[in-house]
Design a protein around this motif. Structure first.
Motif, short mmCIF file in Angstrom:
data_model
loop_
_atom_site.label_atom_id
_atom_site.label_comp_id
_atom_site.label_asym_id
_atom_site.label_seq_id
_atom_site.Cartn_x
_atom_site.Cartn_y
_atom_site.Cartn_z
N ARG A 1 17.87 -88.50 24.49
CA ARG A 1 17.01 -88.12 25.61
C ARG A 1 17.75 -88.34 26.93
NH1 ARG A 1 11.89 -91.68 23.56
NH2 ARG A 1 11.62 -90.71 21.53
N PRO A 2 18.84 -87.64 27.14
CA PRO A 2 19.66 -87.94 28.32
C PRO A 2 18.98 -87.61 29.64
CG PRO A 2 20.42 -85.95 27.21
CD PRO A 2 19.40 -86.57 26.32
N ASP A 3 18.06 -86.64 29.65
CA ASP A 3 17.48 -86.20 30.91
C ASP A 3 16.02 -86.62 31.08
OD1 ASP A 3 19.88 -84.87 31.51
OD2 ASP A 3 19.25 -83.16 30.27
N GLN A 4 15.54 -87.46 30.18
CA GLN A 4 14.13 -87.83 30.23
C GLN A 4 13.83 -88.74 31.42
OE1 GLN A 4 12.59 -90.60 27.26
NE2 GLN A 4 10.91 -89.18 26.88
N ALA A 5 12.82 -88.39 32.18
CA ALA A 5 12.41 -89.24 33.30
C ALA A 5 11.73 -90.49 32.77
CB ALA A 5 11.46 -88.47 34.22
N ARG A 6 12.09 -91.64 33.31
CA ARG A 6 11.52 -92.89 32.83
C ARG A 6 10.27 -93.24 33.62
NH1 ARG A 6 16.07 -97.17 33.37
NH2 ARG A 6 16.59 -95.88 35.16
N PRO A 7 9.21 -93.68 32.94
CA PRO A 7 8.02 -94.11 33.66
C PRO A 7 8.35 -95.26 34.61
CG PRO A 7 7.58 -93.91 31.30
CD PRO A 7 9.06 -93.77 31.48
N ARG A 8 7.57 -95.36 35.67
CA ARG A 8 7.81 -96.41 36.67
C ARG A 8 7.77 -97.80 36.03
NH1 ARG A 8 4.00 -96.21 41.77
NH2 ARG A 8 5.16 -94.24 41.95
N ALA A 9 6.86 -97.99 35.08
CA ALA A 9 6.74 -99.30 34.44
C ALA A 9 8.02 -99.68 33.69
CB ALA A 9 5.55 -99.31 33.48
N VAL A 10 8.71 -98.68 33.13
CA VAL A 10 9.97 -98.96 32.44
C VAL A 10 11.05 -99.32 33.45
CG1 VAL A 10 11.80 -97.95 31.03
CG2 VAL A 10 9.41 -97.52 30.45
N ARG A 11 11.13 -98.59 34.54
CA ARG A 11 12.13 -98.91 35.56
C ARG A 11 11.89 -100.29 36.15
NH1 ARG A 11 10.67 -93.69 37.27
NH2 ARG A 11 9.72 -94.55 39.17
N ALA A 12 10.61 -100.70 36.20
CA ALA A 12 10.28 -102.00 36.77
C ALA A 12 10.76 -103.16 35.91
CB ALA A 12 8.77 -102.10 36.98
N LEU A 13 11.12 -102.89 34.66
CA LEU A 13 11.64 -103.95 33.80
C LEU A 13 12.90 -104.58 34.40
CD1 LEU A 13 11.27 -102.31 30.27
CD2 LEU A 13 9.94 -104.23 31.16
N LEU A 14 13.63 -103.80 35.18
CA LEU A 14 14.89 -104.28 35.74
C LEU A 14 14.69 -105.15 36.98
CD1 LEU A 14 16.99 -101.00 35.34
CD2 LEU A 14 16.98 -103.02 33.87
N ASP A 15 13.44 -105.30 37.42
CA ASP A 15 13.17 -106.16 38.58
C ASP A 15 13.14 -107.62 38.15
OD1 ASP A 15 12.96 -103.87 40.10
OD2 ASP A 15 10.77 -103.77 39.92
N THR A 16 14.26 -108.10 37.68
CA THR A 16 14.39 -109.48 37.21
C THR A 16 15.84 -109.91 37.34
OG1 THR A 16 14.17 -110.94 35.29
CG2 THR A 16 14.71 -108.65 34.85
#
Length: 423
Positions: A303-318
Motif C-alpha cells: 500500500r505505498p500510496d495509501q493515506a494514513r488516518p490522523r490517528a495512525v500518524r499521531a502514534l509518532l507523537d512520542t
C-alpha cells in the motif's frame, strides 16, 4: 407420574431450523416423562449435536429421545462416516466448542459407526430402557477406495493457525450465504469434512506457553514437517475442491466488508491453495508432490500510496522509538530512530511494506501464525511484554532489539499493533 419411558423418533432435514425442532422434541419428551428438570442440560447438548450434524454432515438427520422420570438418552444419527473430533482450540475461539459442551454437561456420551453413517449419543442420569443396537459398519469403512497423499515441507504452525481461521471464516460465510445459496449447507459440510481430515492427520506443533520458551521453539526448521502422509477416500477429493472454492469466496466477502472475519494473510491463502491443489493433483496421478513454498515477496510495498488516518500518524507523537502495523501486517508508522537503526534512508522505504521485511525468515511462519491466531480469537501470548528479538536491516544483516508490542484500536475501527523498540 408414570415410570414408563417416553420415546420420540424424528426424521429431520439438514437445515438451520432442525436444532430448534430437536430441542422442542427433547423438552416435550421430558415433560411427558415427568423429568422437566433435566431440560436445560438436555436441550443444550442436543442442540450442539444436531447443529454439528447439520453443519458437518449435511445429510438427513435422525433423532431418538428416550426420556424417563430421572434420566434421558438422546441419539443423533447422520449419514457421514466422519467421526467427531474434539479440537484443542483456544478458549477464546469462536468455534470448535461443540464436543467440549457435550463433555462438560452430559454424564456419558459416545459415537458408534453404523452401516448408514454414525450415531452420536449422550445420557443424563442412568437410563434403564434397553438400547437398540445398530449394525456397525465393517471396520468403520464404506469400502470407498483410499488415496495416499504426500505433503512436503508442511508449515505446521501456519496450518494450525489456518485451521482456526478457516473454520471461523467458513462458519461466518455460511450464515451470510444461507439465504443466497441453496447449496450453502451442503458446501459447508463438504468443506468442513476436508478441514477435519487435515486437522486429524497433519501433526499439531507442541508449543510451550511460557513466552521465552515459545519464541525459542517457534523457529525454522523445527516448525516445518519434511513430509506428512494423508489417507483420504476417493469421495473426499471433491470436498477439498469445495473447501478451496468456498474459502476463496469467503475471503472475497470478508475483504469487501460483508463479513466480520479478519483479513486472510496472503501466505495463508497460498497455503490453502497449495494444500487443496496437492490433494486434487495427486488424486489425479501427479508424479511428484510439490513442496510448500511461500511466494509472496515481502519486500514489495502493498500500500505505498495509501493515506494514513490522523490517528495512525499521531502514534509518532512520542519520544519512544516505535514501528506499527495494521491488521494485515502492513507497516503504517515508523519513527525516524527505527528507520535509521535499521539502515533505511527514509520512512517511506518501510511504509506500506509487510512487517515481515524486518523479521528474520526463520521467524516468518511463527509471525504469520501468531498474527492470524490473534486476529481470529485474540490469542496474545507475546503481547504486552518485552521480548529480545532480532530485526533485519536494509542490507540483510540482523540487529538485536527489545520489542514491546501492544494491540490498539484507533478511532474505534482502526486496529494496529504498536511495537516500542529498545536498542
Amino acid at each position: 407420574m408414570s415410570g414408563a419411558a417416553t420415546v420420540v423418533d424424528l426424521a429431520l432435514p439438514a437445515e438451520p431450523r432442525t436444532a430448534a425442532r430437536a430441542r422442542r422434541a427433547v423438552r416435550e419428551a421430558l415433560q411427558g416423562a415427568g423429568a422437566a428438570h433435566l431440560g436445560d442440560v438436555a436441550e443444550l447438548v442436543v442442540s450442539e449435536l444436531v447443529t454439528n450434524a447439520v453443519v458437518h454432515a449435511g445429510t438427513p438427520i435422525g433423532v431418538r429421545v428416550v426420556a424417563e422420570p430421572t434420566a434421558l438418552r438422546v441419539e443423533v444419527q447422520d449419514g457421514s462416516d466422519r467421526m467427531p473430533v474434539r479440537r484443542a482450540w483456544a478458549e477464546t475461539s469462536g468455534t470448535g466448542r461443540g464436543l467440549r459442551i457435550v463433555d462438560e454437561h452430559a454424564d456419558r456420551w459416545g459415537v458408534e459407526r453404523t452401516d448408514a453413517g454414525k450415531v452420536v449419543w449422550f445420557e443424563v442420569g442412568r437410563p434403564t430402557t434397553p438400547v437398540v443396537r445398530r449394525v456397525p459398519a465393517p471396520d468403520g469403512s464404506s469400502g470407498d477406495r483410499r488415496i495416499d497423499i504426500t505433503l512436503r515441507s508442511v508449515p505446521l504452525l501456519m496450518h494450525w493457525a489456518w485451521q482456526e481461521h478457516a473454520a471461523t471464516l467458513l462458519r461466518e460465510y455460511l450464515l451470510y450465504a444461507l439465504d443466497r445459496d441453496v447449496r450453502a449447507l451442503d458446501d459447508h459440510a463438504a468443506a468442513s469434512s476436508a478441514l477435519s481430515l487435515l486437522d486429524e492427520q497433519v501433526p499439531r506443533p507442541r508449543l510451550p506457553s511460557e513466552p521465552d520458551a515459545l519464541m525459542a521453539s517457534s523457529v525454522e526448521p523445527a516448525v516445518t514437517a519434511a513430509a506428512v502422509s494423508l489417507s483420504i477416500s476417493a469421495a473426499a477429493v471433491r470436498h477439498f475442491e469445495v473447501l478451496d472454492d468456498l474459502l476463496v469466496r469467503a475471503r472475497a466477502a470478508a475483504e469487501d466488508g460483508r463479513l466480520l472475519s479478519p483479513p486472510t494473510q496472503p501466505e495463508m491463502a497460498e497455503m490453502r491453495a497449495w494444500l487443496c491443489g496437492e490433494v486434487a493433483g495427486q488424486a489425479e496421478g501427479a508424479a511428484e508432490p510439490k513442496p510448500w513454498r511461500a511466494r509472496t515477496d515481502v519486500r514489495v510495498a502493498r500500500r505505498p500510496d495509501q493515506a494514513r488516518p490522523r490517528a495512525v500518524r499521531a502514534l509518532l507523537d512520542t519520544d519512544q522509538p516505535l514501528i506499527a502495523m495494521d491488521d494485515a501486517s502492513v507497516i503504517v508508522a515508523v519513527s525516524a530512530e527505527v528507520v535509521e537503526h535499521l539502515g533505511y534512508r527514509r520512512e517511506e522505504d518501510l511504509l506500506g511494506r509487510r512487517i515481515l521485511v524486518v523479521v528474520p525468515a526463520r521467524f516468518h511462519q511463527a509471525h504469520i501464525a501468531g498474527t492470524t491466531l490473534h486476529a481470529t480469537h485474540g490469542r496474545d501470548v507475546l503481547l504486552d511484554r518485552w521480548l529480545d528479538v532480532p530485526m533485519v536491516r536494509a542490507d540483510g544483516t540482523e540487529v538485536p532489539v527489545g520489542l514491546h508490542v501492544q494491540a490498539r484500536r484507533l478511532d474505534g475501527d482502526v486496529q494496529v499493533f504498536v511495537a516500542h523498540v529498545r536498542f
